[in-house]
Design an enzyme around this catalytic site. Sequence first.
Site, PDB file in Angstrom:
ATOM      1  N   HIS A 179       0.839  -1.206   0.000  1.00  0.00           N
ATOM      2  CA  HIS A 179       0.000   0.000   0.000  1.00  0.00           C
ATOM      3  C   HIS A 179       0.867   1.247   0.000  1.00  0.00           C
ATOM      4  O   HIS A 179       1.958   1.266   0.566  1.00  0.00           O
ATOM      5  CB  HIS A 179      -0.966   0.026   1.189  1.00  0.00           C
ATOM      6  CG  HIS A 179      -0.332  -0.188   2.523  1.00  0.00           C
ATOM      7  ND1 HIS A 179       0.046  -1.424   2.987  1.00  0.00           N
ATOM      8  CD2 HIS A 179       0.001   0.691   3.506  1.00  0.00           C
ATOM      9  CE1 HIS A 179       0.571  -1.302   4.194  1.00  0.00           C
ATOM     10  NE2 HIS A 179       0.573  -0.017   4.535  1.00  0.00           N
ATOM     11  N   HIS A 221       0.693   5.221   1.118  1.00  0.00           N
ATOM     12  CA  HIS A 221      -0.021   6.273   1.832  1.00  0.00           C
ATOM     13  C   HIS A 221       0.118   7.560   1.033  1.00  0.00           C
ATOM     14  O   HIS A 221       1.237   7.940   0.649  1.00  0.00           O
ATOM     15  CB  HIS A 221       0.610   6.529   3.206  1.00  0.00           C
ATOM     16  CG  HIS A 221       0.604   5.370   4.154  1.00  0.00           C
ATOM     17  ND1 HIS A 221      -0.242   5.304   5.238  1.00  0.00           N
ATOM     18  CD2 HIS A 221       1.352   4.236   4.201  1.00  0.00           C
ATOM     19  CE1 HIS A 221      -0.002   4.186   5.917  1.00  0.00           C
ATOM     20  NE2 HIS A 221       0.965   3.525   5.305  1.00  0.00           N
TER      21      HIS A 221
END
Length: 126
Positions: free
Chosen positions: A110, A112
């Site tokens: 992932h 951010h």
Amino acid sequence: MPYEYDDQNIFAKILRCEIPNDTVMETDFTLAFRDITPAAPEHILVIPKGSYVNYDHFATDATDAEILDFTRVVGAITHTIKAAPNGGGNGYRLITNAGHDGVQDVPHMHMHIIAGRRLGRMIQPA
Ligand code: AMP
């Protein structure tokens, strides 16, 4: 050594729609949603839909189409949240944590996207 993907991680459950998320953008290969514990007024997580543990896994094993799509989604969101400097925004920070030293909590790749306030220096001195 090949990565082993734990399909019980929380983002895998989000991708299977087993738990809800606050979606910002979705494509065939990528999902972006709001972080449940935002570190700034804008805090969005962008994840590939494929089963990749972290950035180096994704960069090595993902298809060109997946990587291109992911990169475009990250770029598009910087505009959606009005953070891109060329659109008059005040900027943003991209972070992807990996492994123990990177303090990665969720073992699904992932990115951010954090924006909406002055974020300070990236890393505090040890
Ligand atoms: P990391 O430490 O880089 O693995 O970051 C994991 C992030 O996932 C943290 O910022 C958490 O707040 C966020 N997070 C954990 N569970 C959820 C969830 N169900 N929905 C949205 N964000 C989450």
